[in-house]
Each structure stands twice: as C-alpha cells, then as structure tokens.
Design an enzyme around this catalytic site. Structure first.
Site, PDB file in Angstrom:
ATOM      1  N   GLY A  41      40.548  41.809  41.401  1.00 54.17           N
ATOM      2  CA  GLY A  41      39.239  41.187  41.223  1.00 54.17           C
ATOM      3  C   GLY A  41      38.236  42.164  40.641  1.00 54.17           C
ATOM      4  CB  SER A  42      34.598  41.893  40.354  1.00 58.39           C
ATOM      5  OG  SER A  42      34.290  41.638  41.709  1.00 58.39           O
ATOM      6  CD  GLU A 102      35.805  42.793  33.428  1.00 57.91           C
ATOM      7  OE1 GLU A 102      35.452  43.101  34.584  1.00 57.91           O
ATOM      8  OE2 GLU A 102      36.937  42.373  33.164  1.00 57.91           O
ATOM      9  CB  CYS A 162      41.654  42.226  33.957  1.00 54.72           C
ATOM     10  SG  CYS A 162      43.444  42.275  33.881  1.00 54.72           S
ATOM     11  CD  GLU A 190      46.462  46.563  39.633  1.00 50.37           C
ATOM     12  OE1 GLU A 190      46.028  46.552  38.460  1.00 50.37           O
ATOM     13  OE2 GLU A 190      47.364  47.338  40.002  1.00 50.37           O
ATOM     14  CG  ASN A 212      41.691  36.706  35.266  1.00 48.50           C
ATOM     15  OD1 ASN A 212      42.053  36.899  36.425  1.00 48.50           O
ATOM     16  ND2 ASN A 212      41.721  37.652  34.365  1.00 48.50           N
TER      17      ASN A 212
HETATM   18  P1  NAD Z   1      36.091  38.480  42.316  1.00 43.95           P
HETATM   19  O1  NAD Z   1      36.031  39.913  42.685  1.00 43.95           O
HETATM   20  O2  NAD Z   1      34.852  37.684  42.317  1.00 43.95           O
HETATM   21  O3  NAD Z   1      37.101  37.710  43.295  1.00 43.95           O
HETATM   22  C1  NAD Z   1      38.395  38.166  43.571  1.00 43.95           C
HETATM   23  C2  NAD Z   1      38.823  37.716  44.947  1.00 43.95           C
HETATM   24  O4  NAD Z   1      37.932  38.254  45.921  1.00 43.95           O
HETATM   25  C3  NAD Z   1      38.813  36.203  45.135  1.00 43.95           C
HETATM   26  O5  NAD Z   1      39.983  35.832  45.820  1.00 43.95           O
HETATM   27  C4  NAD Z   1      37.565  35.941  45.964  1.00 43.95           C
HETATM   28  O6  NAD Z   1      37.722  34.861  46.841  1.00 43.95           O
HETATM   29  C5  NAD Z   1      37.394  37.233  46.745  1.00 43.95           C
HETATM   30  N1  NAD Z   1      35.994  37.553  46.996  1.00 43.95           N
HETATM   31  C6  NAD Z   1      34.926  37.303  46.208  1.00 43.95           C
HETATM   32  N2  NAD Z   1      33.798  37.794  46.761  1.00 43.95           N
HETATM   33  C7  NAD Z   1      34.160  38.356  47.929  1.00 43.95           C
HETATM   34  C8  NAD Z   1      33.433  39.026  48.957  1.00 43.95           C
HETATM   35  N3  NAD Z   1      32.110  39.198  48.909  1.00 43.95           N
HETATM   36  N4  NAD Z   1      34.124  39.503  50.016  1.00 43.95           N
HETATM   37  C9  NAD Z   1      35.458  39.341  50.097  1.00 43.95           C
HETATM   38  N5  NAD Z   1      36.185  38.711  49.150  1.00 43.95           N
HETATM   39  C10 NAD Z   1      35.551  38.216  48.085  1.00 43.95           C
HETATM   40  O7  NAD Z   1      36.805  38.448  40.897  1.00 43.95           O
HETATM   41  P2  NAD Z   1      37.150  37.200  39.980  1.00 43.95           P
HETATM   42  O8  NAD Z   1      35.913  36.620  39.431  1.00 43.95           O
HETATM   43  O9  NAD Z   1      38.106  36.292  40.663  1.00 43.95           O
HETATM   44  O10 NAD Z   1      37.967  37.922  38.819  1.00 43.95           O
HETATM   45  C11 NAD Z   1      37.334  38.581  37.765  1.00 43.95           C
HETATM   46  C12 NAD Z   1      37.426  40.072  37.888  1.00 43.95           C
HETATM   47  O11 NAD Z   1      38.737  40.470  38.223  1.00 43.95           O
HETATM   48  C13 NAD Z   1      37.125  40.770  36.580  1.00 43.95           C
HETATM   49  O12 NAD Z   1      36.359  41.902  36.821  1.00 43.95           O
HETATM   50  C14 NAD Z   1      38.503  41.165  36.073  1.00 43.95           C
HETATM   51  O13 NAD Z   1      38.501  42.272  35.202  1.00 43.95           O
HETATM   52  C15 NAD Z   1      39.200  41.474  37.343  1.00 43.95           C
HETATM   53  N6  NAD Z   1      40.635  41.343  37.175  1.00 43.95           N
HETATM   54  C16 NAD Z   1      41.397  42.459  37.236  1.00 43.95           C
HETATM   55  C17 NAD Z   1      42.749  42.359  37.031  1.00 43.95           C
HETATM   56  C18 NAD Z   1      43.644  43.561  37.076  1.00 43.95           C
HETATM   57  O14 NAD Z   1      44.849  43.382  37.095  1.00 43.95           O
HETATM   58  N7  NAD Z   1      43.118  44.760  37.098  1.00 43.95           N
HETATM   59  C19 NAD Z   1      43.325  41.119  36.781  1.00 43.95           C
HETATM   60  C20 NAD Z   1      42.501  40.006  36.737  1.00 43.95           C
HETATM   61  C21 NAD Z   1      41.149  40.116  36.932  1.00 43.95           C
END
Ligand code: NAD
Length: 455
Positions: free
Chosen positions: A187-188, A331, A243, A209, A114
């Site tokens: 990520g999530s 979320e 996020c 994060e 994002n």
């Molecule tokens: P995501 O968790 O789907 O992916 C994040 C990363 O993890 C990516 O690089 C992806 O390739 C990897 N990934 C995905 N599935 C995986 C798996 N099964 N095993 C290992 N790695 C895997 O998240 P997203 O859709 O990229 O981002 C959205 C989420 O991130 C939202 O929940 C948002 O709130 C959160 N976010 C948090 C922050 C923060 O600073 N706290 C910032 C941005 C986004």
C-alpha cells in the site's frame, strides 16, 4: 469476526506442525491453483465491476503472475526448504554447520486495490510455501474482488489455516493490534508507517511494499521511438494505477520534443478506451478528483479530458513541468505523465538523489557509461534498462522497495525467504573435547586459540 479467536486457532494449528510438512504445502498450493482456475470467470467479472479491468489485463497482469508463483513454488520448494550446509571454521571442528528454514508462524497479509488479486495471492502463495498460516485482508476499495477472494478462501480452507477478513481502516486497525509473527503489507507509504509502528510494538517482522515517484530517465542517445512506445504502454497500463509505473519522464532537453511527439503518437495508436477493453477506470471518485486536480490545463501537451460519471481520465502528457509543480509532489498513481527536461545528466542524477528513494527507476540509453553511472549512483527498489514495468514479471528478480518505497522483497525464492526464518545450527559430536575454552585460562591456551583462529 473475533480476531483474537482466529489468531488463537491459527496459532494452535500452526503449533500442531501440520503446515510444516512439504507435502502439505505443495498440496495446498495445488488446491489453491485449481480453485483459482475454476473461478477465473468470477474474478474477471469482479475486477471488471470494480474498475472495468478487462479479461486480457486481468490474465496477463494478475492471474498469470499468481500461476507462475504457484508453479515455481511447487517445483522449487524442495530445494528452497532443504537444509543448507555451511562451512565450519577450524575453531569449532569437529562439527557440522547448517541452516534450517522454518516458517514464521501466523502471518497477516494486507493488500492494495490496484492489482487486487496479485497483491493478495502472490504473498499468500509465499506464506503457504514457507509453511505458515495466514489472515488475508484485501483492499476494501476493490470491493467486488475482495468479496470474490473471501469467498474462494473462506469456503475452501479451514480458517485456522487461512482466512480472509474483509474491511477497511477499522478492521485493519483492529487486526494490527494482534500479535502476528509476520506482517506483509502492500500500500501507500503513509499507511506503511502506521503498519510498521503497530508491528514494532510486538517486534513483528514486516515486508512493506510501498510506492513512490518512479522516474524514467531518457538520455540523448536512446532509441527515442522505442522508448516512447515502451513508456506509453507501461504508464497507461491499468490507467497508470500501477505502483511501478513510470511516474514522470526526465529527458535530455535535446531529445525532448522528439520524445513528446512519439509519446503522443503511441497514445493515439494504442487507442485507449473502455470500449476496446484496453483502458480501465479510475478506481473511485476520490482518486478521480485527486488526479484531475493535478492537471494544470496550461501544461497539457496531449489528453487532459475527463468524465466523472465514467471515472475516465484520458492518457495525459504534461510538459513544461518543473519539480515545483503540484504534480511532482506525490506519487501520481493515475494516467498523467509529466515530462521534465534536463540539460546536464549530472544535475538530473543529483535531483533524483535529493528525493525519496523510488520503488522503480527506468534508464533509457544506449550509452554504457551513463547507464553504469546511474545504476551505481541512484538508489531505488528495482527497475529496467530500456524498458519499464517488465522487471516485475521475472520471478528470479526479488521485487521490493528501499527506504520510503518499502522494505523487504518477494516473488519466487525471495517470497519464500520473506516468510521464513533461517536457523543457524552448529552440530557437534561428544567425542572430542579440547579444554582450550575452559577455565582456568593460561597464556598457552590463548596462544593456541590465536593459532587456531589464524590471527
Ligand atoms: P493504502 O495504503 O491506502 O491501502 C492499503 C491497505 O491498507 C488497504 O488494505 C487498506 O484497507 C489499508 N489501510 C488504509 N488505511 C489504513 C489505516 N489508516 N490503517 C490501517 N490500514 C489501512 O493504499 P492503496 O490506495 O490501496 O494503494 C495505493 C498505494 O499502494 C500506492 O502508493 C502504490 O504505489 C502502493 N502499491 C505498492 C505496491 C508494491 O508492490 N510496492 C503494489 C501496489 C500498490
């Protein structure tokens, strides 16, 4: 790519101590800044290709933060990395006590899509500042930006120092099987748990994060028009794919209608559209379908329109929402703002406390006692009073979540701390050697020890 080989090379490079010199770290940070600056146009193009994010948004919400992190690190690194004196207690005198920061070693940085630049470069800056090597895995979902990041790093830095690995679940899963000295994940919450479990196998420290449903609480004595303006900006920035966006508004029923009117009015005034370059696309079709599935047409107060081909969802306000609605389950991470009302602030606080700890919380009020109560009672990563999202732009405030929304923090010195270990040292001379602690023990020795300890 052979990850084992990359890791081995990075570990050898780290063990050569080259990354530890402060001059080296500063030099690399300066180099990184220059490279990013020279390629700004490449990044603008890549992000626009990924989801029509404008140059204005990319500069203000991504590059600006990266430059700020780099500049602050260069300026403050000598201070952050300096050996810190600690008091020596009477029992240990004569001696000196101090704390030495040291880099953790080989780090893995996994980014989200994002804010694809900021979420990979800001942790990378902290990793370099602390003297580490790094493997960076940007999100495959913002694929054009991932490629641009890979090109910049892989063409300009030796892979034993830092390298970008592109890919999705398969590549990340394989990477996570390796033994790192630090994993920094954005990520999530769901994937955060996978990362945490993988890290636990090697006792690797993590910063997670994550996300969550961040509430914006509006009390009856807030400035409603200003509240609406700040909320609309924060929610629809990046089309709600932020996020720390206010996930939902929890408003005192007395001012609910007034707030709704102003929210709608500011959405109109801000005139969100792709043509204006002030609105971005939903990142992909999967998220488009997920988000449109959250819009109950009978509860739309304003907006609600969408277009799959353009991956467009209008800024949408939902009203008459309860915590049982589907939109309140997870979320939202998109341009949908549910507005829920409360008639008693006590109940509102209890309701938020009963849910997972959010990444952010925004309190809109002019009432000092309500504000203090919420600050005292609610647990969340960070937030703002009478504002939303902007706390992230102050690098003096460590940025991170708590509980389900994450663990650890970064930005500014907090980033340096996240990628460092702090070694505590007691430094004794040889010239004084009382026999108190050595056997044979005696009552006299014990009473001396008690005296010295002060108990
Ligand atoms: P995501 O968790 O789907 O992916 C994040 C990363 O993890 C990516 O690089 C992806 O390739 C990897 N990934 C995905 N599935 C995986 C798996 N099964 N095993 C290992 N790695 C895997 O998240 P997203 O859709 O990229 O981002 C959205 C989420 O991130 C939202 O929940 C948002 O709130 C959160 N976010 C948090 C922050 C923060 O600073 N706290 C910032 C941005 C986004």
């Amino acid at each position: 790519m052979n990850y084992e080989e990359i890791l081995k090379n990075q570990r050898n490079y780290f063990n050569s101590n080259q990354t530890k010199a402060i001059e080296f770290r500063i030099e690399q940070l300066k180099k990184l800044k220059k490279l990013i600056k020279n390629r700004e146009s490449v990044f603008y193009e890549a992000i626009y290709k990924d989801f029509k994010k404008s140059e204005f948004d990319t500069y203000t919400t991504e590059l600006n933060i990266i430059y700020q992190e780099i500049e602050e690190s260069i300026q403050k690194l000598p201070k952050w990395s300096r050996r810190k004196k600690a008091w020596t207690n009477l029992l240990n005198l004569p001696a000196r006590s101090y704390i030495i920061s040291e880099p953790l070693g080989v780090c893995l940085i996994i980014g989200a899509w994002n804010y694809p630049l900021q979420l990979t470069f800001a942790p990378l800056v902290a990793a370099i500042a602390a003297g580490n090597t790094a493997i960076i895995k940007p999100s495959e979902i913002s694929s054009a930006t991932s490629a641009a990041i890979a090109q910049l790093i892989n063409e300009n830095f030796p892979s034993e120092f830092m390298v970008v690995v592109e890919g999705g679940v398969t590549e990340t899963t394989e990477l996570l099987e390796q033994k790192f000295d630090k994993i920094f994940f954005t990520g999530s919450t769901t994937v955060g748990k996978i990362v945490y479990q993988a890290a636990a196998k090697n006792l690797t420290p993590v910063t997670l994060e994550l996300g969550g449903k961040s509430p914006a609480i509006v009390t009856r004595n807030s400035n409603i028009k200003d509240t609406a303006k700040r909320l609309v900006w924060a929610k629809f920035l990046n089309s709600g794919q932020t996020c720390i966006a206010p996930d939902y508004v929890f408003v005192d029923v007395i001012v609910k209608d007034e707030l709704l009117l102003h929210l709608k009015d500011f959405i109109r005034k801000f005139n969100y559209s792709f043509e204006n370059d002030n609105y971005v696309q939903i990142i992909d079709e999967k998220n488009f379908h997920r988000l449109t599935g959250l819009i109950d047409p009978s509860k739309v107060y304003s907006g609600g329109e969408s277009n799959l081909q353009k991956r467009y969802i209008a800024p949408t306000i939902l009203t008459s929402i309860t915590f049982e609605d589907k939109v309140m389950e997870n979320e939202i991470f998109g341009p949908i703002l549910p507005v829920i009302s409360f008639s008693d602030l006590n109940d509102a606080i209890l309701k938020i406390k009963s849910r997972p700890k959010p990444l952010a919380c925004y309190i809109f009020t002019n009432d000092r006692s309500s504000r203090n109560r919420m600050l005292n009672e609610l647990s969340f990563g960070g937030g703002a009073i009478n504002d939303s999202v902007m706390h992230i732009s102050n690098s003096n405030l460590p940025f991170g979540g708590v509980g389900n929304s994450g663990t650890g923090s970064y930005h500014g010195e907090a980033g340096f701390i996240a990628f460092s270990h702090f070694k505590s040292i007691l430094d004794k001379p040889f010239w004084f050697e009382p026999n108190l602690k050595y056997p044979p023990y005696s009552a006299l020795k014990l009473s001396w020890i008690k005296y010295l300890i002060g108990r």
